[in-house]
Design a protein around this motif. Structure first.
Motif, PDB file in Angstrom:
ATOM      1  N   LEU A  37       0.871  -1.190   0.000  1.00  0.00           N
ATOM      2  CA  LEU A  37       0.000   0.000   0.000  1.00  0.00           C
ATOM      3  C   LEU A  37       0.902   1.232   0.000  1.00  0.00           C
ATOM      4  O   LEU A  37       1.688   1.426   0.921  1.00  0.00           O
ATOM      5  CB  LEU A  37      -0.870  -0.044   1.270  1.00  0.00           C
ATOM      6  N   SER A  38       0.796   2.060  -1.057  1.00  0.00           N
ATOM      7  CA  SER A  38       1.727   3.183  -1.179  1.00  0.00           C
ATOM      8  C   SER A  38       1.212   4.405  -0.407  1.00  0.00           C
ATOM      9  O   SER A  38       0.031   4.494  -0.054  1.00  0.00           O
ATOM     10  CB  SER A  38       1.920   3.544  -2.649  1.00  0.00           C
ATOM     11  N   GLN A  43      -3.155   8.398   0.775  1.00  0.00           N
ATOM     12  CA  GLN A  43      -3.637   9.794   0.707  1.00  0.00           C
ATOM     13  C   GLN A  43      -4.905   9.912  -0.124  1.00  0.00           C
ATOM     14  O   GLN A  43      -5.701  10.818   0.072  1.00  0.00           O
ATOM     15  CB  GLN A  43      -2.534  10.688   0.130  1.00  0.00           C
ATOM     16  N   ASN A  44      -5.083   9.000  -1.063  1.00  0.00           N
ATOM     17  CA  ASN A  44      -6.267   9.070  -1.935  1.00  0.00           C
ATOM     18  C   ASN A  44      -7.476   8.312  -1.387  1.00  0.00           C
ATOM     19  O   ASN A  44      -8.503   8.208  -2.051  1.00  0.00           O
ATOM     20  CB  ASN A  44      -5.937   8.509  -3.321  1.00  0.00           C
ATOM     21  N   GLN A  68      -2.112  10.223   5.899  1.00  0.00           N
ATOM     22  CA  GLN A  68      -3.305  11.023   5.557  1.00  0.00           C
ATOM     23  C   GLN A  68      -3.304  12.406   6.194  1.00  0.00           C
ATOM     24  O   GLN A  68      -3.990  13.311   5.700  1.00  0.00           O
ATOM     25  CB  GLN A  68      -4.575  10.259   5.965  1.00  0.00           C
ATOM     26  N   ILE A  69      -2.556  12.567   7.285  1.00  0.00           N
ATOM     27  CA  ILE A  69      -2.523  13.879   7.948  1.00  0.00           C
ATOM     28  C   ILE A  69      -2.080  14.929   6.926  1.00  0.00           C
ATOM     29  O   ILE A  69      -1.074  14.752   6.253  1.00  0.00           O
ATOM     30  CB  ILE A  69      -1.517  13.849   9.138  1.00  0.00           C
ATOM     31  N   GLY A  70      -2.876  15.980   6.787  1.00  0.00           N
ATOM     32  CA  GLY A  70      -2.511  17.040   5.842  1.00  0.00           C
ATOM     33  C   GLY A  70      -3.293  16.988   4.542  1.00  0.00           C
ATOM     34  O   GLY A  70      -3.147  17.864   3.707  1.00  0.00           O
ATOM     35  N   VAL A  71      -4.141  15.965   4.348  1.00  0.00           N
ATOM     36  CA  VAL A  71      -4.910  15.933   3.088  1.00  0.00           C
ATOM     37  C   VAL A  71      -5.973  17.039   3.054  1.00  0.00           C
ATOM     38  O   VAL A  71      -6.462  17.395   1.988  1.00  0.00           O
ATOM     39  CB  VAL A  71      -5.586  14.549   2.810  1.00  0.00           C
ATOM     40  N   GLY A  72      -6.320  17.569   4.218  1.00  0.00           N
ATOM     41  CA  GLY A  72      -7.223  18.729   4.272  1.00  0.00           C
ATOM     42  C   GLY A  72      -8.656  18.441   3.877  1.00  0.00           C
ATOM     43  O   GLY A  72      -9.364  19.322   3.404  1.00  0.00           O
TER      44      GLY A  72
END
Ligand SMILES: [Zn+2]
Ligand SMILES: [Zn+2]
Length: 314
Positions: A37-38, A43-44, A68-72
């Motif tokens: 898992l990349s 993030q997506n 995921q932190i920062g995906v907003g």
């Protein structure tokens, strides 16, 4: 429509990623360790579906959170009773004094019964449970082109199985001298909403919608199932047969070989031939066994898969 990738290797805990055609986001079923898992895939992710929180299904949550932190934006997490507190406790075990307020939002949907789902929102830096409410739906998740249904299985704890269901598509094949125009959408809407006597203006000539319905056909949506840990018993099998009937593709746990059936019973798990037979009886078009006990060698797993296939094809 759905492209499914098992992200965990055979000796890792289970994690399955579902990508959707023409859709920017992807969907993760269970958070077992999965080196394939990349960061970009994490993030997506738009929603995570947890079957239950035994460590082999939830251990990688922190790594996913890290990426995921920062995906907003908001990410949904679905899971069994207790998942809101469990996610909150995991997140709160870190220090968040430097995080931006809008770095991420988690909306957690906790399944209490087939018609009771409780949701709560967690936001940095305090990660308190906000907007706690009951949601009234038989879908745990819905997007424009698909929705996700679920059932609660018995694994000596609730274990949620999920069905990803693409919505049926209304198609039109123009006949004779008919030329496409905005009437096509009106006709499709009339068909979808059962409006037989709607006036449809086809480039100047008016028809009743029902007289044009012979140009319409329905393309059935694809169905993909993910069925994790469950006891191989009558009640669980009945629920699985109902929800996943004639499903296009299903991934099902087959944790033990047939000769270890007593371990399966003791641990409320399924075993190779029980899962294979169940998939056959459910008329699943393609069934794939996943999530095997770590005590097995590669040869054991080959044998296990053969036992599954035999029961599935018989
Ligand atoms: Zn389990
Ligand atoms: Zn498991």
């Amino acid at each position: 429509m759905f492209k499914v990738e098992v992200k965990s290797q055979q000796d890792e805990d289970i994690s399955i990623l579902i990508k959707v055609d023409n859709h920017s986001f992807n969907y993760l079923c269970d958070c077992g360790e999965a080196k394939n898992l990349s960061v970009k895939e994490c993030q997506n992710i738009n929603a995570i579906f947890i079957s239950h929180t035994h460590i082999d299904h939830f251990v990688n949550f922190d790594t996913i959170l890290r990426h995921q932190i920062g995906v907003g934006r908001k990410i949904v997490i679905c899971g069994p009773r207790g998942i809101i507190n469990q996610v909150q406790n995991r997140i709160k075990s870190y220090c968040w004094n430097l995080i931006e307020k809008d770095a991420i939002t988690y909306e957690i949907r906790e399944i209490h019964s087939t018609n009771k789902i409780v949701s709560a929102t967690l936001k940095p830096p305090l990660w308190e449970q906000e907007e706690v409410k009951e949601i009234d739906t038989n879908h745990i998740f819905e997007e424009k082109d698909f929705n996700v249904k679920f059932e609660i299985l018995n694994h000596k704890t609730d274990s949620i199985c999920y069905l990803f269901e693409e919505k049926d598509k209304t198609k039109i094949k123009l006949k004779d001298d008919f030329k496409a125009g905005k009437w096509v959408k009106e006709l499709k809407d009339a068909f979808d909403n059962g409006k037989d006597n709607l006036s449809i203006n086809v480039n100047g000539q008016v028809y009743l919608s029902k007289d044009l319905f012979d140009m319409i056909s329905v393309q059935k949506g694809q169905k993909v199932g993910v069925i994790m840990d469950h006891n191989a018993d009558f009640d669980n099998h009945k629920k699985i047969k109902t929800l996943f009937s004639e499903c296009d593709l299903a991934y099902i746990e087959a944790f033990y070989k047939d000769e270890d059936m007593e371990f399966a019973q003791k641990n409320y798990h399924s075993y190779a031939s029980a899962s294979g037979k169940l998939m056959k009886e459910t008329k699943v078009k393609k069934a794939i066994p996943v999530h095997f006990s770590r005590k097995y060698s590669a040869d054991d797993i080959l044998e296990l898969i053969t036992q599954f296939e035999k029961a599935y094809e018989k």
